[in-house]
Design a protein around this motif. Structure first.
Motif, PDB file in Angstrom:
ATOM      1  N   LEU A  27      31.391  32.969  92.748  1.00 50.07           N
ATOM      2  CA  LEU A  27      30.370  32.577  93.736  1.00 50.07           C
ATOM      3  C   LEU A  27      29.356  31.541  93.224  1.00 50.07           C
ATOM      4  O   LEU A  27      29.048  30.594  93.949  1.00 50.07           O
ATOM      5  CB  LEU A  27      29.621  33.815  94.259  1.00 50.07           C
ATOM      6  CG  LEU A  27      30.390  34.675  95.265  1.00 50.07           C
ATOM      7  CD1 LEU A  27      29.582  35.905  95.641  1.00 50.07           C
ATOM      8  CD2 LEU A  27      30.768  33.883  96.511  1.00 50.07           C
ATOM      9  N   PRO A  28      28.822  31.679  91.992  1.00 54.57           N
ATOM     10  CA  PRO A  28      27.858  30.658  91.542  1.00 54.57           C
ATOM     11  C   PRO A  28      28.456  29.245  91.565  1.00 54.57           C
ATOM     12  O   PRO A  28      27.773  28.282  91.898  1.00 54.57           O
ATOM     13  CB  PRO A  28      27.518  31.092  90.112  1.00 54.57           C
ATOM     14  CG  PRO A  28      27.902  32.530  90.025  1.00 54.57           C
ATOM     15  CD  PRO A  28      29.019  32.749  91.003  1.00 54.57           C
ATOM     16  N   HIS A  29      29.743  29.136  91.246  1.00 58.25           N
ATOM     17  CA  HIS A  29      30.407  27.828  91.219  1.00 58.25           C
ATOM     18  C   HIS A  29      30.620  27.308  92.637  1.00 58.25           C
ATOM     19  O   HIS A  29      30.531  26.097  92.891  1.00 58.25           O
ATOM     20  CB  HIS A  29      31.729  27.937  90.457  1.00 58.25           C
ATOM     21  CG  HIS A  29      31.569  28.499  89.075  1.00 58.25           C
ATOM     22  ND1 HIS A  29      31.115  27.727  88.015  1.00 58.25           N
ATOM     23  CD2 HIS A  29      31.763  29.741  88.586  1.00 58.25           C
ATOM     24  CE1 HIS A  29      31.048  28.489  86.930  1.00 58.25           C
ATOM     25  NE2 HIS A  29      31.432  29.703  87.251  1.00 58.25           N
ATOM     26  N   LEU A  30      30.918  28.219  93.569  1.00 58.19           N
ATOM     27  CA  LEU A  30      31.093  27.800  94.979  1.00 58.19           C
ATOM     28  C   LEU A  30      29.748  27.386  95.581  1.00 58.19           C
ATOM     29  O   LEU A  30      29.680  26.414  96.324  1.00 58.19           O
ATOM     30  CB  LEU A  30      31.714  28.952  95.790  1.00 58.19           C
ATOM     31  CG  LEU A  30      33.181  29.242  95.471  1.00 58.19           C
ATOM     32  CD1 LEU A  30      33.645  30.520  96.154  1.00 58.19           C
ATOM     33  CD2 LEU A  30      34.086  28.072  95.875  1.00 58.19           C
ATOM     34  N   GLU A  90      27.312  26.070  93.972  1.00 59.98           N
ATOM     35  CA  GLU A  90      27.034  24.747  93.376  1.00 59.98           C
ATOM     36  C   GLU A  90      27.781  23.658  94.153  1.00 59.98           C
ATOM     37  O   GLU A  90      27.220  22.599  94.438  1.00 59.98           O
ATOM     38  CB  GLU A  90      27.521  24.793  91.915  1.00 59.98           C
ATOM     39  CG  GLU A  90      26.979  23.708  91.020  1.00 59.98           C
ATOM     40  CD  GLU A  90      27.561  23.873  89.621  1.00 59.98           C
ATOM     41  OE1 GLU A  90      28.368  23.013  89.217  1.00 59.98           O
ATOM     42  OE2 GLU A  90      27.254  24.886  88.963  1.00 59.98           O
ATOM     43  N   LEU A  91      29.047  23.955  94.517  1.00 55.99           N
ATOM     44  CA  LEU A  91      29.841  23.017  95.306  1.00 55.99           C
ATOM     45  C   LEU A  91      29.195  22.743  96.666  1.00 55.99           C
ATOM     46  O   LEU A  91      29.200  21.624  97.161  1.00 55.99           O
ATOM     47  CB  LEU A  91      31.224  23.613  95.587  1.00 55.99           C
ATOM     48  CG  LEU A  91      32.437  23.103  94.823  1.00 55.99           C
ATOM     49  CD1 LEU A  91      33.686  23.767  95.387  1.00 55.99           C
ATOM     50  CD2 LEU A  91      32.570  21.599  94.861  1.00 55.99           C
ATOM     51  N   ALA A  92      28.645  23.804  97.260  1.00 57.54           N
ATOM     52  CA  ALA A  92      28.047  23.686  98.596  1.00 57.54           C
ATOM     53  C   ALA A  92      26.735  22.905  98.540  1.00 57.54           C
ATOM     54  O   ALA A  92      26.211  22.480  99.558  1.00 57.54           O
ATOM     55  CB  ALA A  92      27.816  25.062  99.188  1.00 57.54           C
ATOM     56  N   GLY A  93      26.211  22.759  97.325  1.00 56.64           N
ATOM     57  CA  GLY A  93      24.975  21.987  97.165  1.00 56.64           C
ATOM     58  C   GLY A  93      23.761  22.779  97.614  1.00 56.64           C
ATOM     59  O   GLY A  93      22.775  22.210  98.067  1.00 56.64           O
TER      60      GLY A  93
END
Length: 201
Positions: free
Chosen positions: A193-196, A198-201
């Motif tokens: 989730l933290p990486h997703l 980050e992707l979502a901005g």
């Protein structure tokens, strides 16, 4: 809205991922599956580990579509079978994704194994590969045991014969929301989730 390709055609798997993202309030991401993008050649899963297979699938998807891609590889590791079927879980009985035949074969192989030696764990590795080449792989494990008869119909694969630690119900008898919180895939996706986000901005 960032489109993220989940390299799967499994509708139940896609629904599970969407439920987990919704439950954790991850906004700004639109999940699409392989059926939502133009077809591309998918390499066979030949990795020796769940992590290798997940990464290979995600890399293929990024190369073919240019979208950030999430791919998972998961399976059942049974103590009495030395960790098998493992990465061969989907095709343990010879065919691909014949859930019933796979379950019957496992039950046959464990026929003489006493209840106290029927320990097992579901394992899931999830890879996120971005178009810039950055990669992350996370892993979730869900310990439990194998019962002697399939029970329940909420799930797929080996769910009807797997009873999670601390439970009397099989994975296929658990309601979806409850399963998402404790399953191997749920654990791996929460680690992602933290990486997703980050992707979502």
């Amino acid at each position: 809205m960032t489109r993220v390709l989940v390299a799967s055609r499994n509708a139940k798997k896609l629904a599970e991922m969407r439920r987990i993202l919704d439950a954790k309030d991850v906004a700004g991401i639109e999940i699409v599956g392989l059926d939502d993008v133009p077809p591309f050649p998918e390499e066979p899963e030949t990795g020796a580990t769940f992590e290798e297979n997940a990464l290979a699938k995600a890399r293929d998807a990024v190369r073919a579509t240019g979208l950030p891609a999430v791919a998972d590889d998961s399976g059942l590791a049974i103590d009495a079978l030395n960790g098998m079927p493992g990465v061969l879980s989907a095709r343990w009985s010879g065919g691909h994704r014949d859930d019933r035949a796979n379950v019957e074969l496992v039950l046959g192989q464990l026929g003489d194994v006493p209840d106290e030696r029927r320990g097992a764990a579901f394992v899931c590795a999830v890879a996120l590969v971005r178009p810039d080449g950055s990669e992350v792989v996370v892993r979730g494990e869900w310990p439990g045991r194998i019962v002697r008869e399939p029970r329940g119909d909420n799930g797929f694969g080996y769910d009807p014969i797997f009873v999670p630690e601390g439970e009397e119900r099989t994975s296929a008898e658990l309601p979806s929301a409850e399963k998402d919180e404790i399953s191997h895939r749920g654990r791996a996706l929460r680690a992602l989730l933290p990486h997703l986000r980050e992707l979502a901005g």
